[in-house]
Design an enzyme around this catalytic site. Structure first.
Site, PDB file in Angstrom:
ATOM      1  N   GLY A   1       0.805  -1.250   0.115  1.00 14.89           N
ATOM      2  CA  GLY A   1       0.012  -0.055   0.087  1.00 14.89           C
ATOM      3  C   GLY A   1       0.912   1.220  -0.019  1.00 14.89           C
ATOM      4  O   GLY A   1       2.155   1.104   0.111  1.00 14.89           O
ATOM      5  N   PHE A   2       0.178   2.500  -0.077  1.00 15.27           N
ATOM      6  CA  PHE A   2       0.935   3.749  -0.060  1.00 15.27           C
ATOM      7  C   PHE A   2       2.002   3.730   0.947  1.00 15.27           C
ATOM      8  O   PHE A   2       2.918   4.050   0.809  1.00 15.27           O
ATOM      9  CB  PHE A   2      -0.108   4.795  -0.332  1.00 15.27           C
ATOM     10  CG  PHE A   2       0.374   6.162  -0.046  1.00 15.27           C
ATOM     11  CD1 PHE A   2       1.347   6.408  -0.652  1.00 15.27           C
ATOM     12  CD2 PHE A   2      -0.267   7.098   0.586  1.00 15.27           C
ATOM     13  CE1 PHE A   2       1.850   7.874  -0.514  1.00 15.27           C
ATOM     14  CE2 PHE A   2      -0.140   8.542   0.911  1.00 15.27           C
ATOM     15  CZ  PHE A   2       1.381   8.859   0.241  1.00 15.27           C
ATOM     16  N   ILE A   3       1.503   3.753   2.174  1.00 12.71           N
ATOM     17  CA  ILE A   3       2.259   4.056   3.536  1.00 12.71           C
ATOM     18  C   ILE A   3       3.182   2.842   3.744  1.00 12.71           C
ATOM     19  O   ILE A   3       4.402   3.196   4.109  1.00 12.71           O
ATOM     20  CB  ILE A   3       1.364   4.402   4.880  1.00 12.71           C
ATOM     21  CG1 ILE A   3       0.489   5.611   4.474  1.00 12.71           C
ATOM     22  CG2 ILE A   3       2.089   4.580   5.909  1.00 12.71           C
ATOM     23  CD1 ILE A   3      -0.685   6.047   5.209  1.00 12.71           C
TER      24      ILE A   3
ATOM     25  N   LYS B   1     -11.977   1.913  12.909  1.00 11.43           N
ATOM     26  CA  LYS B   1     -10.678   2.245  13.490  1.00 11.43           C
ATOM     27  C   LYS B   1     -10.935   2.492  14.896  1.00 11.43           C
ATOM     28  O   LYS B   1     -10.026   2.333  15.817  1.00 11.43           O
ATOM     29  CB  LYS B   1     -10.223   3.518  12.685  1.00 11.43           C
ATOM     30  CG  LYS B   1      -9.555   3.124  11.364  1.00 11.43           C
ATOM     31  CD  LYS B   1      -8.347   2.112  11.144  1.00 11.43           C
ATOM     32  CE  LYS B   1      -7.846   1.867  10.179  1.00 11.43           C
ATOM     33  NZ  LYS B   1      -6.568   0.971  10.244  1.00 11.43           N
TER      34      LYS B   1
ATOM     35  N   TYR C   1     -15.978   3.666   8.531  1.00 12.23           N
ATOM     36  CA  TYR C   1     -14.671   3.544   8.423  1.00 12.23           C
ATOM     37  C   TYR C   1     -13.985   4.073   9.734  1.00 12.23           C
ATOM     38  O   TYR C   1     -13.166   3.187  10.417  1.00 12.23           O
ATOM     39  CB  TYR C   1     -13.971   4.110   7.351  1.00 12.23           C
ATOM     40  CG  TYR C   1     -12.513   4.482   7.268  1.00 12.23           C
ATOM     41  CD1 TYR C   1     -11.581   3.452   7.355  1.00 12.23           C
ATOM     42  CD2 TYR C   1     -11.894   5.595   7.583  1.00 12.23           C
ATOM     43  CE1 TYR C   1     -10.126   3.450   7.379  1.00 12.23           C
ATOM     44  CE2 TYR C   1     -10.378   6.043   7.709  1.00 12.23           C
ATOM     45  CZ  TYR C   1      -9.762   4.814   7.809  1.00 12.23           C
ATOM     46  OH  TYR C   1      -8.289   5.223   7.713  1.00 12.23           O
TER      47      TYR C   1
END
Length: 341
Positions: A15-17, A161, A157
């Site tokens: 993924g991006f991070i 979290k 979402y």
């Protein structure tokens, strides 16, 4: 005498991070076990290219599977005994959680449960899990501090979290797992996600297509450049929380749990930028004017975010500082190169 190579298990490594963090850890001499489901939430080719770059290192092992798959994480923990676990894998996106909420239950709730069970069986020295600024929800007090109440999530979402934070706290308390939840704020930069505003705006502007500007542009975000975020995570790895002794007073602003080795830490730029200024930075970097389609606020969204990063600085000495002007310019440069524009 050389120190033994440390092992990190990174979920969401393609993924991006996760890609940027894994790259940083490999460059720092870590061995990295990267787990990623390679889902088609966005362009899989982008994930495959990130992963291929990581696989150029002999110290990286790619595992392509879903973290919610029973037994997967427990086997990886047993085989590799990671020193640090950084849990980034998740179904992301505020808006998509309205369309496909069940995918958030599977990845964010069940997947995180599997991770916690594996950590209970084979405890790492430090367990770090990604949360989000979205958990602050309808909280009107800014800048957001880790000790603020965060019980009014505005999207499913964000709710998953916040549930992850509660789940992790219970495992930290019951099993003594040193755990840090890091809440990050609107991360952007090269190799970013195509579903995020910077990617979508850049693509549209360079194609002379209109961009959708929500809440008629009356929004602001604490935009955080990805290198600043990764530096914060890397520095937090060696700052594992310790359960305080009974009756001990905590420093002001410390989110350390009174009953567990558990802490929440914001990672943000601590400098909210109006959305219209962000768009202006993209216009400057691309050399083109945006055609703006002004729209109402999206369901589940919030008008502003702003991080108090005092605790991050006290724990690590790190203060994210990349300006939106510089960060956006670096992204646009990457975008042009990647798409050969």
């Amino acid at each position: 005498m050389p120190q033994p190579q440390r092992t990190a298990l990174v979920t969401g490594s393609a993924g991006f991070i996760g890609f940027h963090l894994s790259s940083t850890l490999l460059n720092a001499g870590w061995r990295v076990i990267g787990v990623d489901a390679m889902t088609d939430y966005y362009d899989v080719a982008l994930k495959e290219k990130r992963q291929a770059m990581l696989c150029q290192s002999r110290s990286f092992r790619a595992v392509n599977d879903r973290i919610e798959q029973p037994g997967l994480l427990e086997t990886l923990f047993s085989d590799h005994r990671p020193d640090a676990v950084i849990h980034l894998a998740a179904q992301a996106g505020v808006r998509y959680s309205i369309e496909a909420p069940e995918s958030y239950v599977e990845a964010n709730l069940i997947g995180t449960f599997r991770l916690l069970e594996a950590a209970r069986a084979y405890p790492p020295a430090h367990l770090l899990l990604a949360s989000t600024s979205s958990v602050y929800g309808a909280n009107p007090d800014m800048p957001y501090a880790e000790t603020d109440k965060a019980d009014t999530q505005m999207s499913f979402y964000a709710a998953t979290k916040k549930a992850n934070e509660a789940m992790a706290h219970s495992y930290a308390h019951l099993y003594g797992l040193p755990t840090t939840m890091f809440r990050f704020f609107t991360v952007y930069g090269p190799w970013g996600r195509p579903d995020m505003a910077l990617f979508k705006f850049t693509r549209a502007i360079l194609s002379d297509e209109p961009i959708d500007v929500y809440n008629h542009g009356k929004m602001q975000r604490d935009f955080t450049y990805v290198d600043d975020l990764v530096a914060g995570i890397e520095k937090l790895i060696d700052v594992a929380p310790v359960r305080p002794t009974d009756g001990a007073a905590l420093p002001e602003g410390d989110s350390l749990s009174p009953v567990a080795p558990y802490r929440v830490v914001n990672i943000g730029n601590s400098n909210p930028v109006p959305l219209m200024e962000f768009i202006a930075a993209i216009e400057a970097a691309t050399g083109r004017a945006a055609r703006k389609n002004m729209m109402a606020m999206q369901p589940g969204d919030v008008p502003a975010t702003w991080a108090n990063t005092t605790l991050l600085k006290r724990l690590t000495g790190h203060t994210p500082s990349t300006s939106v002007t510089d960060g956006v310019a670096r992204f646009v440069e990457w975008y042009r190169d990647y798409y050969e524009l």
